[in-house]
Design a protein around this motif. Structure first.
Motif, PDB file in Angstrom:
ATOM      1  N   HIS A 245       6.846  14.649   6.653  1.00 24.29           N
ATOM      2  CA  HIS A 245       7.772  15.559   6.881  1.00 24.29           C
ATOM      3  C   HIS A 245       7.543  17.308   7.888  1.00 24.29           C
ATOM      4  CE1 HIS A 245      11.239  12.236   6.089  1.00 24.29           C
ATOM      5  NE2 HIS A 245       9.824  12.455   5.183  1.00 24.29           N
ATOM      6  N   ALA A 246       7.967  17.559   8.662  1.00 24.80           N
ATOM      7  CA  ALA A 246       7.691  18.876   9.170  1.00 24.80           C
ATOM      8  C   ALA A 246       9.037  19.318   9.571  1.00 24.80           C
ATOM      9  CB  ALA A 246       5.942  18.778  10.414  1.00 24.80           C
ATOM     10  N   ARG A 247       8.723  20.771  10.061  1.00 18.78           N
ATOM     11  CA  ARG A 247       9.893  21.549  10.388  1.00 18.78           C
ATOM     12  C   ARG A 247       9.017  22.614  11.267  1.00 18.78           C
ATOM     13  NH1 ARG A 247      12.327  22.714   5.984  1.00 18.78           N
ATOM     14  NH2 ARG A 247      14.038  21.169   5.919  1.00 18.78           N
ATOM     15  N   GLU A 248      10.121  22.393  12.695  1.00 15.52           N
ATOM     16  CA  GLU A 248       9.513  23.719  13.470  1.00 15.52           C
ATOM     17  C   GLU A 248      10.965  24.316  13.366  1.00 15.52           C
ATOM     18  OE1 GLU A 248      10.416  23.596  18.359  1.00 15.52           O
ATOM     19  OE2 GLU A 248      10.671  21.640  17.521  1.00 15.52           O
ATOM     20  N   HIS A 249      10.017  26.179  13.693  1.00 15.16           N
ATOM     21  CA  HIS A 249      10.488  27.004  13.598  1.00 15.16           C
ATOM     22  C   HIS A 249      10.536  27.820  14.728  1.00 15.16           C
ATOM     23  CE1 HIS A 249      10.452  27.100   9.470  1.00 15.16           C
ATOM     24  NE2 HIS A 249       9.729  26.280   9.276  1.00 15.16           N
ATOM     25  N   LYS A 250      11.643  28.021  15.149  1.00 15.96           N
ATOM     26  CA  LYS A 250      11.573  28.444  16.783  1.00 15.96           C
ATOM     27  C   LYS A 250      11.655  30.577  16.833  1.00 15.96           C
ATOM     28  CE  LYS A 250      14.706  24.339  18.894  1.00 15.96           C
ATOM     29  NZ  LYS A 250      15.267  24.198  19.879  1.00 15.96           N
TER      30      LYS A 250
ATOM     31  N   ALA B 122      -6.480   9.195   0.726  1.00 17.89           N
ATOM     32  CA  ALA B 122      -5.939   8.409   1.939  1.00 17.89           C
ATOM     33  C   ALA B 122      -5.510   7.259   1.402  1.00 17.89           C
ATOM     34  CB  ALA B 122      -8.490   7.895   1.940  1.00 17.89           C
ATOM     35  N   ARG B 123      -4.804   6.798   2.842  1.00 19.44           N
ATOM     36  CA  ARG B 123      -4.401   5.639   2.322  1.00 19.44           C
ATOM     37  C   ARG B 123      -4.202   4.764   3.862  1.00 19.44           C
ATOM     38  NH1 ARG B 123       0.173   6.281  -1.845  1.00 19.44           N
ATOM     39  NH2 ARG B 123      -0.206   8.083  -2.935  1.00 19.44           N
ATOM     40  N   PRO B 124      -4.329   3.195   3.157  1.00 16.78           N
ATOM     41  CA  PRO B 124      -4.336   3.004   4.713  1.00 16.78           C
ATOM     42  C   PRO B 124      -2.693   2.185   4.941  1.00 16.78           C
ATOM     43  CG  PRO B 124      -4.244   1.633   2.551  1.00 16.78           C
ATOM     44  CD  PRO B 124      -4.302   2.689   2.409  1.00 16.78           C
ATOM     45  N   GLY B 125      -2.259   1.922   6.548  1.00 13.73           N
ATOM     46  CA  GLY B 125      -0.548   2.342   6.437  1.00 13.73           C
ATOM     47  C   GLY B 125      -0.613   2.975   7.288  1.00 13.73           C
ATOM     48  N   PRO B 126       0.347   2.984   8.723  1.00 16.08           N
ATOM     49  CA  PRO B 126       1.099   3.762  10.077  1.00 16.08           C
ATOM     50  C   PRO B 126       1.180   4.819   9.259  1.00 16.08           C
ATOM     51  CG  PRO B 126       2.143   1.916   9.145  1.00 16.08           C
ATOM     52  CD  PRO B 126       1.194   1.404   7.932  1.00 16.08           C
ATOM     53  N   VAL B 127       1.585   5.518  10.056  1.00 18.40           N
ATOM     54  CA  VAL B 127       1.674   7.305   9.111  1.00 18.40           C
ATOM     55  C   VAL B 127       2.943   7.913  10.776  1.00 18.40           C
ATOM     56  CG1 VAL B 127       1.053   9.565   9.076  1.00 18.40           C
ATOM     57  CG2 VAL B 127      -0.500   7.916   8.451  1.00 18.40           C
ATOM     58  N   GLU B 128       3.647   8.287  10.236  1.00 18.89           N
ATOM     59  CA  GLU B 128       4.777   8.017  10.712  1.00 18.89           C
ATOM     60  C   GLU B 128       4.881  10.027  11.018  1.00 18.89           C
ATOM     61  OE1 GLU B 128       8.531   5.881  10.003  1.00 18.89           O
ATOM     62  OE2 GLU B 128       7.424   4.720  10.778  1.00 18.89           O
ATOM     63  N   LEU B 129       5.681  10.574  11.665  1.00 16.78           N
ATOM     64  CA  LEU B 129       6.831  11.670  12.038  1.00 16.78           C
ATOM     65  C   LEU B 129       7.340  12.241  12.064  1.00 16.78           C
ATOM     66  CD1 LEU B 129       5.252  14.995  12.079  1.00 16.78           C
ATOM     67  CD2 LEU B 129       5.125  14.687  14.204  1.00 16.78           C
ATOM     68  N   SER B 130       8.066  12.837  11.385  1.00 12.42           N
ATOM     69  CA  SER B 130       9.411  12.983  11.015  1.00 12.42           C
ATOM     70  C   SER B 130       9.561  14.943  11.117  1.00 12.42           C
ATOM     71  CB  SER B 130      10.403  12.786   9.725  1.00 12.42           C
ATOM     72  OG  SER B 130      11.436  12.965   9.398  1.00 12.42           O
ATOM     73  N   LEU B 131       9.838  15.444  12.603  1.00 12.37           N
ATOM     74  CA  LEU B 131      10.606  16.468  12.601  1.00 12.37           C
ATOM     75  C   LEU B 131      11.889  17.124  12.763  1.00 12.37           C
ATOM     76  CD1 LEU B 131       8.442  18.882  13.606  1.00 12.37           C
ATOM     77  CD2 LEU B 131       8.759  18.123  15.883  1.00 12.37           C
ATOM     78  N   THR B 132      12.128  17.897  12.043  1.00 11.62           N
ATOM     79  CA  THR B 132      13.473  18.134  12.353  1.00 11.62           C
ATOM     80  C   THR B 132      13.113  20.146  13.032  1.00 11.62           C
ATOM     81  OG1 THR B 132      13.044  19.252   9.792  1.00 11.62           O
ATOM     82  CG2 THR B 132      14.965  16.884  10.917  1.00 11.62           C
ATOM     83  N   VAL B 133      14.137  20.608  12.797  1.00 10.86           N
ATOM     84  CA  VAL B 133      14.293  21.903  13.541  1.00 10.86           C
ATOM     85  C   VAL B 133      14.957  23.027  12.658  1.00 10.86           C
ATOM     86  CG1 VAL B 133      15.236  23.582  15.563  1.00 10.86           C
ATOM     87  CG2 VAL B 133      14.022  21.755  16.273  1.00 10.86           C
ATOM     88  N   ALA B 134      14.459  23.744  12.530  1.00  7.80           N
ATOM     89  CA  ALA B 134      14.851  24.906  10.928  1.00  7.80           C
ATOM     90  C   ALA B 134      16.130  25.279  11.270  1.00  7.80           C
ATOM     91  CB  ALA B 134      13.790  26.318  11.183  1.00  7.80           C
ATOM     92  N   THR B 135      17.213  25.369  10.746  1.00 12.57           N
ATOM     93  CA  THR B 135      18.947  25.628  11.151  1.00 12.57           C
ATOM     94  C   THR B 135      18.643  27.695  11.335  1.00 12.57           C
ATOM     95  OG1 THR B 135      19.014  26.452   8.804  1.00 12.57           O
ATOM     96  CG2 THR B 135      19.519  23.848   9.159  1.00 12.57           C
ATOM     97  N   PRO B 136      19.181  28.253  12.049  1.00 12.69           N
ATOM     98  CA  PRO B 136      19.317  29.331  11.697  1.00 12.69           C
ATOM     99  C   PRO B 136      19.233  30.735  10.597  1.00 12.69           C
ATOM    100  CG  PRO B 136      21.382  28.803  13.043  1.00 12.69           C
ATOM    101  CD  PRO B 136      20.920  27.551  12.480  1.00 12.69           C
ATOM    102  N   GLU B 137      19.831  29.363   9.721  1.00 13.87           N
ATOM    103  CA  GLU B 137      19.533  29.823   8.559  1.00 13.87           C
ATOM    104  C   GLU B 137      18.195  30.362   7.978  1.00 13.87           C
ATOM    105  OE1 GLU B 137      21.593  27.978   8.785  1.00 13.87           O
ATOM    106  OE2 GLU B 137      23.618  29.063   9.545  1.00 13.87           O
ATOM    107  N   GLU B 138      17.776  29.403   7.940  1.00 14.72           N
ATOM    108  CA  GLU B 138      16.444  29.494   7.927  1.00 14.72           C
ATOM    109  C   GLU B 138      15.453  30.082   8.453  1.00 14.72           C
ATOM    110  OE1 GLU B 138      15.629  24.527   6.132  1.00 14.72           O
ATOM    111  OE2 GLU B 138      16.063  25.045   8.022  1.00 14.72           O
ATOM    112  N   LEU B 139      15.808  30.777   9.652  1.00 12.32           N
ATOM    113  CA  LEU B 139      15.313  31.125  10.680  1.00 12.32           C
ATOM    114  C   LEU B 139      15.303  32.796  10.758  1.00 12.32           C
ATOM    115  CD1 LEU B 139      15.809  29.797  14.075  1.00 12.32           C
ATOM    116  CD2 LEU B 139      13.510  29.708  13.390  1.00 12.32           C
ATOM    117  N   SER B 140      16.033  32.944  10.300  1.00 18.88           N
ATOM    118  CA  SER B 140      16.603  34.699   9.939  1.00 18.88           C
ATOM    119  C   SER B 140      16.275  35.123   8.385  1.00 18.88           C
ATOM    120  CB  SER B 140      18.248  34.633   9.772  1.00 18.88           C
ATOM    121  OG  SER B 140      18.894  33.976   8.918  1.00 18.88           O
ATOM    122  N   ASN B 141      16.415  33.688   7.122  1.00 20.70           N
ATOM    123  CA  ASN B 141      15.239  33.950   6.321  1.00 20.70           C
ATOM    124  C   ASN B 141      13.772  34.343   5.868  1.00 20.70           C
ATOM    125  OD1 ASN B 141      17.513  34.914   4.612  1.00 20.70           O
ATOM    126  ND2 ASN B 141      18.118  32.377   4.521  1.00 20.70           N
ATOM    127  N   GLY B 142      13.630  33.829   7.376  1.00 17.77           N
ATOM    128  CA  GLY B 142      11.947  33.756   7.145  1.00 17.77           C
ATOM    129  C   GLY B 142      11.073  32.549   6.697  1.00 17.77           C
TER     130      GLY B 142
END
Length: 141
Positions: A94-99, A121-141
């Motif tokens: 789970h990752a977050r993009e900051h604009k 280390a783990r066997p099996g698939p790896v997925e990426l869950s990407l969200t965009v930071a909210t304006p509140e998160e951006l202004s709070n650093g």
């Protein structure tokens, strides 16, 4: 015994944060050995400034995931990993993009933000869950 519907949060270490030349799509690149890391570093990335951050990785116990945001139109973009979860054998990063914040000057060049993490280390698939930071998160650093 683990229930087949169980979800386990995994510990992770951030090895490096920066720009990854030639990682043009949002993706989680999974590397299970030093040879795999070196191959990706030398062929796909082809850039001397991409660090070898794996000196303290125990490849018998850990794997490395390069989380790439993909191509962005300017500087000011960043990426954070906030959680790694194993749900029924599928690892989700789970990752977050900051604009860029408005009103600041940024590099006017294509950038490719990335974070390199080490996880158990783990066997099996790896997925990426990407969200965009909210304006509140951006202004709070």
């Amino acid at each position: 015994m683990t229930d087949e519907t169980s979800t386990d949060e995994l510990p992770f270490r951030v090895l490096a944060v920066g720009d990854a030349y030639n990682l043009e799509q949002a993706k989680a690149h999974v590397l299970c050995s030093q040879a795999e890391f070196d191959h990706l570093r030398s062929t796909l990335l082809r850039h001397n400034s991409f660090p070898d951050v794996t000196s303290d990785v125990d490849w018998n116990q850990e794997m490395v995931i390069i989380v790439a945001l993909g191509t962005r139109p300017s500087g000011g973009y960043s990426l954070t990993v906030h959680q790694v979860v194993d749900c029924r054998g599928t690892l989700t990063v789970h990752a977050r993009e900051h604009k860029p914040l408005p009103g600041y000057g940024y590099t006017q060049a294509l950038t490719h933000p990335r974070v390199i993490i080490a996880v158990p280390a783990r066997p099996g698939p790896v997925e990426l869950s990407l969200t965009v930071a909210t304006p509140e998160e951006l202004s709070n650093g």
